[in-house]
Enzyme design. Structure first.
Site, PDB file in Angstrom:
ATOM      1  N   HIS A 306      20.492  50.496  -9.058  1.00 34.98           N
ATOM      2  CA  HIS A 306      21.850  50.896  -9.432  1.00 34.98           C
ATOM      3  C   HIS A 306      21.991  50.829 -10.948  1.00 34.98           C
ATOM      4  O   HIS A 306      21.403  49.949 -11.576  1.00 34.98           O
ATOM      5  CB  HIS A 306      22.878  49.966  -8.774  1.00 34.98           C
ATOM      6  CG  HIS A 306      24.248  50.531  -8.737  1.00 34.98           C
ATOM      7  ND1 HIS A 306      25.114  50.443  -9.797  1.00 34.98           N
ATOM      8  CD2 HIS A 306      24.885  51.241  -7.777  1.00 34.98           C
ATOM      9  CE1 HIS A 306      26.241  51.056  -9.485  1.00 34.98           C
ATOM     10  NE2 HIS A 306      26.128  51.554  -8.260  1.00 34.98           N
ATOM     11  N   ASP A 363      24.228  52.196  -0.172  1.00 35.12           N
ATOM     12  CA  ASP A 363      23.708  53.204   0.750  1.00 35.12           C
ATOM     13  C   ASP A 363      22.583  52.683   1.642  1.00 35.12           C
ATOM     14  O   ASP A 363      22.160  53.367   2.570  1.00 35.12           O
ATOM     15  CB  ASP A 363      23.187  54.424  -0.047  1.00 35.12           C
ATOM     16  CG  ASP A 363      24.322  55.132  -0.760  1.00 35.12           C
ATOM     17  OD1 ASP A 363      25.383  55.278  -0.145  1.00 35.12           O
ATOM     18  OD2 ASP A 363      24.144  55.520  -1.929  1.00 35.12           O
TER      19      ASP A 363
HETATM   20  N1  ACO Z   1      12.682  53.281  -6.453  1.00 34.46           N
HETATM   21  C1  ACO Z   1      11.676  53.123  -7.332  1.00 34.46           C
HETATM   22  N2  ACO Z   1      11.864  52.945  -8.659  1.00 34.46           N
HETATM   23  C2  ACO Z   1      13.121  52.924  -9.099  1.00 34.46           C
HETATM   24  C3  ACO Z   1      14.226  53.084  -8.240  1.00 34.46           C
HETATM   25  C4  ACO Z   1      13.963  53.261  -6.863  1.00 34.46           C
HETATM   26  N3  ACO Z   1      14.971  53.427  -5.985  1.00 34.46           N
HETATM   27  N4  ACO Z   1      15.367  53.054  -8.961  1.00 34.46           N
HETATM   28  C5  ACO Z   1      14.994  52.872 -10.226  1.00 34.46           C
HETATM   29  N5  ACO Z   1      13.636  52.789 -10.326  1.00 34.46           N
HETATM   30  C6  ACO Z   1      12.845  52.544 -11.537  1.00 34.46           C
HETATM   31  C7  ACO Z   1      12.744  53.798 -12.388  1.00 34.46           C
HETATM   32  O1  ACO Z   1      11.620  54.555 -12.045  1.00 34.46           O
HETATM   33  C8  ACO Z   1      12.644  53.200 -13.770  1.00 34.46           C
HETATM   34  O2  ACO Z   1      11.338  52.693 -13.925  1.00 34.46           O
HETATM   35  P1  ACO Z   1      10.629  52.705 -15.384  1.00 34.46           P
HETATM   36  O3  ACO Z   1      11.433  51.768 -16.230  1.00 34.46           O
HETATM   37  O4  ACO Z   1       9.225  52.260 -15.133  1.00 34.46           O
HETATM   38  O5  ACO Z   1      10.699  54.126 -15.870  1.00 34.46           O
HETATM   39  C9  ACO Z   1      13.576  51.969 -13.711  1.00 34.46           C
HETATM   40  O6  ACO Z   1      13.563  51.594 -12.326  1.00 34.46           O
HETATM   41  C10 ACO Z   1      14.992  52.264 -14.152  1.00 34.46           C
HETATM   42  O7  ACO Z   1      15.490  53.364 -13.386  1.00 34.46           O
HETATM   43  P2  ACO Z   1      16.469  54.465 -13.952  1.00 34.46           P
HETATM   44  O8  ACO Z   1      16.312  55.696 -13.147  1.00 34.46           O
HETATM   45  O9  ACO Z   1      16.291  54.571 -15.437  1.00 34.46           O
HETATM   46  O10 ACO Z   1      17.853  53.747 -13.671  1.00 34.46           O
HETATM   47  P3  ACO Z   1      19.252  54.480 -13.606  1.00 34.46           P
HETATM   48  O11 ACO Z   1      20.260  53.437 -13.885  1.00 34.46           O
HETATM   49  O12 ACO Z   1      19.247  55.677 -14.486  1.00 34.46           O
HETATM   50  O13 ACO Z   1      19.329  54.997 -12.092  1.00 34.46           O
HETATM   51  C11 ACO Z   1      19.710  55.114  -9.773  1.00 34.46           C
HETATM   52  C12 ACO Z   1      20.059  54.393 -11.083  1.00 34.46           C
HETATM   53  C13 ACO Z   1      19.907  56.619  -9.949  1.00 34.46           C
HETATM   54  C14 ACO Z   1      20.674  54.616  -8.698  1.00 34.46           C
HETATM   55  C15 ACO Z   1      18.264  54.770  -9.366  1.00 34.46           C
HETATM   56  O14 ACO Z   1      18.117  53.386  -9.183  1.00 34.46           O
HETATM   57  C16 ACO Z   1      17.814  55.534  -8.125  1.00 34.46           C
HETATM   58  O15 ACO Z   1      17.352  56.659  -8.231  1.00 34.46           O
HETATM   59  N6  ACO Z   1      17.945  54.918  -6.905  1.00 34.46           N
HETATM   60  C17 ACO Z   1      17.633  55.624  -5.669  1.00 34.46           C
HETATM   61  C18 ACO Z   1      18.764  56.548  -5.258  1.00 34.46           C
HETATM   62  C19 ACO Z   1      19.971  55.792  -4.760  1.00 34.46           C
HETATM   63  O16 ACO Z   1      19.872  54.883  -3.943  1.00 34.46           O
HETATM   64  N7  ACO Z   1      21.143  56.195  -5.246  1.00 34.46           N
HETATM   65  C20 ACO Z   1      22.420  55.606  -4.827  1.00 34.46           C
HETATM   66  C21 ACO Z   1      22.988  54.742  -5.911  1.00 34.46           C
HETATM   67  S1  ACO Z   1      24.487  53.977  -5.374  1.00 34.46           S
HETATM   68  C22 ACO Z   1      25.581  55.240  -5.438  1.00 34.46           C
HETATM   69  O17 ACO Z   1      25.538  56.120  -6.238  1.00 34.46           O
HETATM   70  C23 ACO Z   1      26.627  55.232  -4.469  1.00 34.46           C
END
Ligand code: ACO
Length: 423
Positions: A306, A363
């Site tokens: 998140h 979720d």
């Molecule tokens: N699985 C694997 N790796 C992940 C995940 C995940 N679910 N989420 C983040 N990471 C990793 C990224 O690859 C990144 O790694 P790095 O530093 O080596 O490049 C690091 O964690 C940071 O991730 P970002 O994408 O930069 O974080 P951001 O805050 O931009 O994204 C998000 C947040 C979009 C929710 C992300 O965690 C994600 O894609 N999660 C999966 C989708 C999801 O569950 N979305 C629902 C969110 S809750 C909502 O909106 C209601």
């Protein structure tokens, strides 16, 4: 007043330091460009406060979520979704009279204009319910035209807000009936918000819905947990679109489209698809975790991570417990819950997820509950949208009431070709 100093080209500039109720701090850079000729650059708005808001508070490090100062766990236990909607939009719990007026508006506005039913007839049965929902919500401005909300007539806003909260539920249930080829079940004036929805979803001409109080309680909780979440992708969209002075229907329609994406509200459907895939193909949890960590694979563990929570999402905690008690109460066993628990355990003990502070989000468990309620996975994000509607309305209203009112218009740093002439 405390200030922050920014030094550019050896010149020092001072900006006010703003402190929120919960002591979170922000540098007010509204006159940054005027003072320095610079703008800020913040890809994905990771550090940008787009507004001051009195609606929802999140402390992502501690895993705290409050609506109007009340803890989410207390609200989910003690309030109805309708009371929560009122709280979010109007800022305080309703009095008995306010609640009955609000409920009356919801009841009076539950029926769709009969001509809107023709829209459903023309839609292909396999259309995604989010596509149907966004189209239908936008078309409310065709059937209930308005230019903007009239400041002189606050009751107009009250009616529009109630119409959206009430009709989104009817549209959702109708789109489900359309997808399974059954006749629509109209809303009933004698049923409360959640039971009315369950009845519209699950009654049929051959078998009326048997009122299930436990299902109603779980649905109520789910909707409350989704009702607002400050400046997320869809809410920011509602505010930005609304700031052009377009009407509320069009603004929340844009929010619905933003919510649809798999990185946002669409993740709840992706989670169930992922869990089903693990079950169907007998995948090992450790292999799925390895795939989520592998940057060469275009795969993320849905329902995990998140932008704001760097701790366990408090909504996920409540939903996890609710899953266990609801299924146990029905003597039901969903194998997907066992897989989800195993995945969560792996995430909480894996260095990759620990270092990045990635925890289950809202979720992760919501889909298992929707499944237990009999709601198909294609409808999950629609359920999220029903819950989020009061939050979008509250945020739209707050944005509209902010003085001075400003259209939302971010800046950019241009990195394309410098000036050139045509050959
Ligand atoms: N699985 C694997 N790796 C992940 C995940 C995940 N679910 N989420 C983040 N990471 C990793 C990224 O690859 C990144 O790694 P790095 O530093 O080596 O490049 C690091 O964690 C940071 O991730 P970002 O994408 O930069 O974080 P951001 O805050 O931009 O994204 C998000 C947040 C979009 C929710 C992300 O965690 C994600 O894609 N999660 C999966 C989708 C999801 O569950 N979305 C629902 C969110 S809750 C909502 O909106 C209601």
């Amino acid at each position: 007043m405390k200030t922050a100093k920014i030094i550019i080209d050896d010149r020092e500039h001072e900006f006010p330091l703003v402190t929120g109720t919960e002591q979170e701090r922000a540098i007010d850079i509204s006159d940054l460009y005027a003072k320095t000729g610079c703008i800020t650059l913040d890809n994905g708005f990771q550090n940008t406060g787009a507004c001051a808001s009195a609606i929802t508070f999140i402390d992502g490090d501690k895993g705290i979520l409050r609506y109007r100062g009340f803890d989410i766990s207390e609200l989910a236990d003690k309030l109805s979704f309708v009371e929560t909607a009122y709280l979010l939009i109007y800022g305080s719990l309703p009095t008995i009279d306010q609640k009955s007026l609000f409920s009356r508006y919801l009841t009076e506005n539950s029926m769709l204009h009969e001509d809107m039913i023709h829209y459903f007839v023309g839609m292909p049965p396999r259309a995604h319910p989010m596509a149907i929902l966004s189209s239908m919500v936008n078309s409310l401005s065709i059937f209930y035209p308005l230019s903007f909300v009239d400041d002189e007539n606050p009751q107009e806003f009250d009616r529009i807000a109630a119409r959206l909260i009430s009709m989104i539920r009817t549209i959702a249930a109708f789109s489900y009936k359309k997808s399974i080829g059954e006749p629509f079940v109209y809303p009933r004036h004698d049923l409360k918000y959640c039971m009315n929805f369950l009845n519209m979803m699950f009654s049929s001409p051959v078998k009326p819905y048997e009122f299930d109080l436990e299902a109603e309680r779980v649905l109520n909780k789910l909707l409350i947990l989704h009702a607002d979440h400050e400046q997320n992708c869809s809410t920011s969209t509602v505010r930005l679109v609304g700031s052009s002075m377009v009407n509320l229907y069009a603004s929340v329609c844009a929010g619905i489209c933003a919510l649809w994406g798999p990185l946002h509200g669409g993740a709840n459907q992706e989670v169930i698809d992922m869990l089903e895939d693990i079950q169907r193909n007998g995948r090992k949890v450790k292999d799925v975790i390895a795939m989520a960590k592998d940057k060469t694979k275009n795969f993320r563990l849905f329902g995990c991570g998140h932008r704001v929570y760097k701790n366990y999402d408090p909504r996920a905690k409540i939903l996890k417990d609710t899953c266990a008690t609801f299924l146990a109460g029905r003597h039901a066993n969903d194998p997907l819950l066992s897989i989800a628990l195993e995945l969560e355990d792996a995430v909480l003990h894996d260095d990759y997820f620990i270092e990045r502070k990635l925890y289950p989000n809202v979720d992760f468990y919501s889909g298992i509950l929707y499944r237990a309620l009999g709601i198909p996975s294609a409808m999950f994000t629609v359920m999220f949208a029903i819950g989020r509607m009061p939050g979008w309305i509250a945020q739209w209203r707050e944005m509209h009431d902010t003085k001075p009112f400003r259209i939302g218009r971010p800046r950019q740093v241009y990195v394309g070709p410098a000036h050139r002439s045509l050959p």
